[in-house]
Design an enzyme around this catalytic site. Structure first.
Site, mmCIF file in Angstrom:
data_model
loop_
_atom_site.group_PDB
_atom_site.id
_atom_site.type_symbol
_atom_site.label_atom_id
_atom_site.label_comp_id
_atom_site.label_asym_id
_atom_site.label_seq_id
_atom_site.Cartn_x
_atom_site.Cartn_y
_atom_site.Cartn_z
ATOM 1 N N ASP A 37 0.819 -1.210 0.000
ATOM 2 C CA ASP A 37 0.000 0.000 0.000
ATOM 3 C C ASP A 37 0.853 1.260 0.000
ATOM 4 O O ASP A 37 2.046 1.215 0.273
ATOM 5 C CB ASP A 37 -0.867 0.024 1.271
ATOM 6 C CG ASP A 37 -2.109 -0.830 1.125
ATOM 7 O OD1 ASP A 37 -2.439 -1.190 -0.001
ATOM 8 O OD2 ASP A 37 -2.742 -1.119 2.159
ATOM 9 N N LYS A 59 -3.248 3.529 -2.636
ATOM 10 C CA LYS A 59 -4.378 4.431 -2.875
ATOM 11 C C LYS A 59 -4.023 5.801 -2.323
ATOM 12 O O LYS A 59 -3.333 5.915 -1.331
ATOM 13 C CB LYS A 59 -5.630 3.945 -2.150
ATOM 14 C CG LYS A 59 -6.028 2.537 -2.453
ATOM 15 C CD LYS A 59 -7.293 2.205 -1.680
ATOM 16 C CE LYS A 59 -7.547 0.734 -1.630
ATOM 17 N NZ LYS A 59 -6.651 0.030 -0.681
ATOM 18 N N MET A 173 -7.153 9.318 9.668
ATOM 19 C CA MET A 173 -7.766 9.817 8.426
ATOM 20 C C MET A 173 -8.641 11.043 8.682
ATOM 21 O O MET A 173 -9.689 11.207 8.038
ATOM 22 C CB MET A 173 -8.611 8.717 7.758
ATOM 23 C CG MET A 173 -7.765 7.561 7.266
ATOM 24 S SD MET A 173 -8.756 6.213 6.596
ATOM 25 C CE MET A 173 -9.325 5.420 8.094
HETATM 26 N N1 SAH Z 1 -3.692 0.439 9.258
HETATM 27 C C1 SAH Z 1 -3.104 1.717 9.581
HETATM 28 C C2 SAH Z 1 -4.071 2.869 9.389
HETATM 29 C C3 SAH Z 1 -4.464 3.120 7.950
HETATM 30 S S1 SAH Z 1 -5.574 4.469 7.787
HETATM 31 C C4 SAH Z 1 -2.570 1.695 11.023
HETATM 32 O O1 SAH Z 1 -2.858 0.753 11.759
HETATM 33 O O2 SAH Z 1 -1.849 2.617 11.397
HETATM 34 C C5 SAH Z 1 -4.453 5.770 7.349
HETATM 35 C C6 SAH Z 1 -4.296 6.746 8.497
HETATM 36 O O3 SAH Z 1 -3.384 6.231 9.454
HETATM 37 C C7 SAH Z 1 -3.728 8.080 8.094
HETATM 38 O O4 SAH Z 1 -4.710 8.942 7.575
HETATM 39 C C8 SAH Z 1 -3.188 8.584 9.427
HETATM 40 O O5 SAH Z 1 -4.250 9.066 10.226
HETATM 41 C C9 SAH Z 1 -2.697 7.295 10.062
HETATM 42 N N2 SAH Z 1 -1.254 7.092 9.869
HETATM 43 C C10 SAH Z 1 -0.669 6.026 9.281
HETATM 44 N N3 SAH Z 1 0.670 6.119 9.332
HETATM 45 C C11 SAH Z 1 0.941 7.279 9.983
HETATM 46 C C12 SAH Z 1 2.139 7.940 10.376
HETATM 47 N N4 SAH Z 1 3.354 7.438 10.099
HETATM 48 N N5 SAH Z 1 2.036 9.134 11.030
HETATM 49 C C13 SAH Z 1 0.840 9.657 11.323
HETATM 50 N N6 SAH Z 1 -0.321 9.070 10.993
HETATM 51 C C14 SAH Z 1 -0.276 7.893 10.340
#
Ligand code: SAH
Length: 261
Positions: A37, A59, A173
């Site tokens: 992803d 995406k 998000m």
């Molecule tokens: N499965 C992922 C979440 C995916 S949804 C998890 O468990 O972290 C995507 C959201 O995750 C982004 O919009 C943001 O809010 C958050 N996110 C993912 N990686 C991030 C990072 N390195 N720093 C800050 N927010 C992050």
């Protein structure tokens, strides 16, 4: 090989390759193909051995280069061809990662699947700032929320209940909707001075964060011009980072500073 034809649904963690699990790392090293992803960091992609096929199904907000049903189809076809497939997702695959949809599609098609958890963004953000998400007497409950659908007419979140619970809120998000989310929380009774933290690119070298309060959060985020994924941590527990010394990047608004003074 006994593991052939399996899809491993693997969490890549928030970005820093050091935060991969040993199992994730082993699977990456022994995969036939890695399907990944957008949020999987370049440092982690660099660990994929040279001879291993890679498929980018990333995406972006508002555009979906590879629709979910096509991703499912790709995974099923690769597994049926006997490949050892690592399906690599940012954070944890089962937290806002559509992992459940992929598991269902694979199971319906008789494909073996194994989930490997990853460190979710909220945990990565908190650890990078030495921040406790729960604290005795301050926050006894932690809630993971998506900020994605909060403009819909039927609010699917009981904001008043969250406020009453004095929960620490980890909002995924939410960058595009943070003004509306803040308004709903305050409308539900959350005090405007409640600490609100926004962390961008957590655990990566380009990590940045701001500490504001819920009343001024949207303004502070607009000023910060973040580039990259942003996670919000809202609640009294978030305020601790202003006192324990690891906080470096705080272009908070003057009003926020004044309201805390
Ligand atoms: N499965 C992922 C979440 C995916 S949804 C998890 O468990 O972290 C995507 C959201 O995750 C982004 O919009 C943001 O809010 C958050 N996110 C993912 N990686 C991030 C990072 N390195 N720093 C800050 N927010 C992050």
């Amino acid at each position: 090989m006994s593991n052939k034809g399996t899809v491993y649904l693997v969490g890549a963690g928030p970005g820093d390759p050091e935060l991969l699990t040993v199992r994730a790392m082993r699977l990456i090293m022994t995969a036939d193909v890695v399907v990944y992803d957008r949020l999987v960091s370049p440092g982690i992609l660099a660990l994929i051995p040279g001879g291993v096929a890679r498929i980018d199904v990333g995406k972006r907000p508002g555009s979906h280069p590879v629709p979910q049903k096509d991703i499912n189809r790709i995974l099923i076809q690769l597994a049926r061809a006997g490949r050892r497939v690592v399906r690599l997702k940012g954070g944890d695959p089962m937290i806002f990662g559509r992992g459940g949809e992929e598991v269902r599609a694979l199971a319906e098609n008789g494909v073996a699947v194994e989930t490997v958890p990853g460190i979710t963004a909220a945990q990565g953000c908190a650890a990078s700032l030495n921040l406790a998400l729960t604290q005795r007497g301050i926050a006894s409950c932690l809630v993971y929320l998506t900020g994605h659908a909060q403009h819909s007419r039927t609010p699917d979140t009981d904001w008043a209940r969250l406020v009453r619970a004095r929960a620490t809120l980890a909002i995924y998000m939410g960058a595009a909707k943070i003004g509306a989310i803040a308004a709903r929380l305050m409308g539900a009774g959350l005090a405007g001075a409640t600490p609100a933290l926004a962390v961008c690119n957590a655990t990566l070298p380009r990590q940045r964060q701001i500490l504001s309060d819920i009343a001024h959060l949207a303004e502070a985020v607009a000023k910060a011009r973040f580039e990259g994924p942003v996670l919000f941590v809202i609640g009294d527990a978030a305020g601790a980072i202003s006192t324990h010394g690891v906080f470096q990047d705080a272009p908070e608004t003057e009003q926020a500073a004044a309201s805390r003074a």
